[in-house]
Design a protein around this motif. Structure first.
Motif, PDB file in Angstrom:
ATOM      1  N   ALA A 161       0.916  -1.181   0.071  1.00 22.13           N
ATOM      2  CA  ALA A 161       0.148   0.034  -0.023  1.00 22.13           C
ATOM      3  C   ALA A 161       0.999   1.045   0.097  1.00 22.13           C
ATOM      4  O   ALA A 161       1.853   1.482   0.614  1.00 22.13           O
ATOM      5  CB  ALA A 161      -0.897   0.026   1.118  1.00 22.13           C
ATOM      6  N   LEU A 162       0.589   2.353  -0.597  1.00 25.34           N
ATOM      7  CA  LEU A 162       1.119   3.360  -0.650  1.00 25.34           C
ATOM      8  C   LEU A 162       0.341   4.570  -0.325  1.00 25.34           C
ATOM      9  O   LEU A 162      -0.753   4.811  -0.712  1.00 25.34           O
ATOM     10  CB  LEU A 162       1.777   3.898  -2.238  1.00 25.34           C
ATOM     11  N   VAL A 163       0.722   5.519   0.746  1.00 23.38           N
ATOM     12  CA  VAL A 163      -0.269   6.241   1.411  1.00 23.38           C
ATOM     13  C   VAL A 163       0.420   7.641   1.143  1.00 23.38           C
ATOM     14  O   VAL A 163       1.622   7.965   0.890  1.00 23.38           O
ATOM     15  CB  VAL A 163       0.116   6.290   3.111  1.00 23.38           C
ATOM     16  N   ILE A 164      -0.314   8.363   0.442  1.00 24.20           N
ATOM     17  CA  ILE A 164       0.012   9.903   0.040  1.00 24.20           C
ATOM     18  C   ILE A 164      -0.815  10.976   0.713  1.00 24.20           C
ATOM     19  O   ILE A 164      -1.690  10.970   1.086  1.00 24.20           O
ATOM     20  CB  ILE A 164      -0.739  10.147  -1.707  1.00 24.20           C
ATOM     21  N   ASP A 165       0.553  11.428   1.238  1.00 24.89           N
ATOM     22  CA  ASP A 165       0.041  12.963   2.211  1.00 24.89           C
ATOM     23  C   ASP A 165       0.396  14.066   1.485  1.00 24.89           C
ATOM     24  O   ASP A 165       1.582  14.333   0.823  1.00 24.89           O
ATOM     25  CB  ASP A 165       1.176  12.592   3.373  1.00 24.89           C
ATOM     26  N   ARG A 166      -0.613  14.973   1.599  1.00 24.77           N
ATOM     27  CA  ARG A 166      -0.254  16.504   1.350  1.00 24.77           C
ATOM     28  C   ARG A 166      -0.142  17.216   2.684  1.00 24.77           C
ATOM     29  O   ARG A 166      -0.386  18.423   2.838  1.00 24.77           O
ATOM     30  CB  ARG A 166      -1.658  16.899   0.708  1.00 24.77           C
ATOM     31  N   ALA A 167       0.792  16.830   3.382  1.00 22.64           N
ATOM     32  CA  ALA A 167       0.992  17.455   4.549  1.00 22.64           C
ATOM     33  C   ALA A 167       2.117  16.561   5.251  1.00 22.64           C
ATOM     34  O   ALA A 167       2.539  15.495   4.521  1.00 22.64           O
ATOM     35  CB  ALA A 167      -0.273  17.353   5.770  1.00 22.64           C
ATOM     36  N   ILE A 168       3.029  17.341   6.163  1.00 21.54           N
ATOM     37  CA  ILE A 168       4.113  16.742   6.778  1.00 21.54           C
ATOM     38  C   ILE A 168       4.158  17.238   8.256  1.00 21.54           C
ATOM     39  O   ILE A 168       3.828  18.194   8.598  1.00 21.54           O
ATOM     40  CB  ILE A 168       5.543  17.395   6.039  1.00 21.54           C
ATOM     41  N   SER A 169       4.315  15.948   9.186  1.00 17.54           N
ATOM     42  CA  SER A 169       4.646  16.252  10.590  1.00 17.54           C
ATOM     43  C   SER A 169       5.913  16.096  10.696  1.00 17.54           C
ATOM     44  O   SER A 169       6.599  15.375  10.586  1.00 17.54           O
ATOM     45  CB  SER A 169       4.038  14.962  11.269  1.00 17.54           C
ATOM     46  N   PHE A 170       6.302  17.563  10.930  1.00 17.02           N
ATOM     47  CA  PHE A 170       7.933  17.891  11.029  1.00 17.02           C
ATOM     48  C   PHE A 170       8.591  17.161  11.896  1.00 17.02           C
ATOM     49  O   PHE A 170       8.047  16.879  13.092  1.00 17.02           O
ATOM     50  CB  PHE A 170       8.211  19.336  11.351  1.00 17.02           C
ATOM     51  N   GLY A 171       9.618  16.572  11.781  1.00 14.50           N
ATOM     52  CA  GLY A 171      10.720  15.802  12.647  1.00 14.50           C
ATOM     53  C   GLY A 171      10.277  13.977  12.510  1.00 14.50           C
ATOM     54  O   GLY A 171      10.786  13.370  12.937  1.00 14.50           O
ATOM     55  N   LEU A 172       9.111  13.869  11.658  1.00 12.85           N
ATOM     56  CA  LEU A 172       8.848  12.551  11.562  1.00 12.85           C
ATOM     57  C   LEU A 172       8.388  12.277  10.157  1.00 12.85           C
ATOM     58  O   LEU A 172       9.241  11.877   9.319  1.00 12.85           O
ATOM     59  CB  LEU A 172       7.545  12.199  12.435  1.00 12.85           C
ATOM     60  N   GLU A 173       7.187  12.223   9.614  1.00 12.60           N
ATOM     61  CA  GLU A 173       6.744  11.820   8.438  1.00 12.60           C
ATOM     62  C   GLU A 173       5.305  12.208   8.086  1.00 12.60           C
ATOM     63  O   GLU A 173       4.651  13.118   8.859  1.00 12.60           O
ATOM     64  CB  GLU A 173       6.648  10.384   8.279  1.00 12.60           C
ATOM     65  N   GLY A 174       4.830  11.933   7.173  1.00 12.60           N
ATOM     66  CA  GLY A 174       3.384  12.303   6.615  1.00 12.60           C
ATOM     67  C   GLY A 174       2.341  11.826   7.840  1.00 12.60           C
ATOM     68  O   GLY A 174       2.402  10.546   8.033  1.00 12.60           O
TER      69      GLY A 174
END
Length: 253
Positions: A161-174
């Motif tokens: 599965a591929l998860v597409i994020d239009r955001a970033i949790s800085f210091g971690l990941e989408g």
């Protein structure tokens, strides 16, 4: 709904939704009136039944109040599903409950997304199937409550599965990438990859999604959230050099 009584936050993509337009279907007022009951506030100032609103909660009671809010959020899972079905029956149109699944019946691979990028994902899914990848789409419609049970069921038989994020949790990941991994932890062996793109309203074409989906399906994406659309050019490098020269002159580097 007295089973929930929590505020609702309706979120939409900045720029893509706020600065563009498209044709929409507006239901007839009669159908809307059938679906929406007359509004009755469960919390109001009433001299006949006085009580305190919005007061400070002391430590002896705070945890219980938070627990009741968690119970209400759990109740919202059922209420959201019921409302979606009632809207379909009374007004017409059905867009899923906590999730909206597209071509997942025989899928071995899947894309997961929220918001407008899911529309491009639908096109990417069709393209991937034309290329021989039995792929589907899971569009997350409710971030809280998060559709844990639905995702565990839909993703259990998948290979990748591929998860597409239009955001970033800085210091971690989408953030959606993190939530999906936590939801399905210990629920089968499907490999889950993450992709961050489309920040600030940048366009996310379906071919970019399909290209990175194939890379994920073939195990070629790096761990963590992949940033496929970052394009550092000479302007960025010039700004970086100028800042470094200034910092050196000021003695801060």
């Amino acid at each position: 709904d007295p089973r929930v009584i929590l505020p609702v936050m309706v979120c939409y993509d900045a720029f893509v939704m706020s600065h563009t337009y498209m044709q929409v279907d507006i239901p007839e007022q009669e159908a809307v009136d059938r679906f929406l009951p007359p509004f009755r506030s469960l919390w109001k100032l009433d001299l006949a039944y006085p009580f305190t609103h919005g007061s400070v909660i002391y430590p002896d009671d705070y945890e219980e109040v938070r627990f009741s809010m968690q119970q209400a959020m759990d109740n919202a899972r059922r209420v959201i599903a019921e409302a979606a079905r009632e809207y379909r029956d009374m007004v017409g149109g059905y867009h899923g409950e906590l999730v909206d699944a597209y071509r997942m019946e025989d899928a071995e691979y899947a894309l997961l997304a929220m918001g407008t990028v899911a529309s491009e994902c639908r096109v990417a899914v069709d393209e991937l199937r034309e290329s021989g990848y039995p792929c589907g789409l899971v569009r997350i419609r409710s971030y809280r409550p998060f559709p844990v049970a639905e995702l565990r069921e839909l993703l259990a038989p998948l290979r990748v599965a591929l998860v597409i994020d239009r955001a970033i949790s800085f210091g971690l990941e989408g953030p959606l990438f993190s939530e999906v991994k936590a939801a399905v932890y210990g629920n089968g062996g499907s490999s889950i990859h993450g992709m961050v793109t489309g920040l600030g309203g940048r366009d996310v074409p379906y071919d970019l999604i399909a290209e990175n989906a194939v890379a994920a399906f073939q195990g070629k994406l790096p761990p963590g959230s992949h940033w496929p659309a970052v394009r550092l050019n000479e302007h960025h490098r010039l700004v970086k050099r100028s800042l470094e020269e200034y910092w050196k002159k000021e003695g801060v580097r």
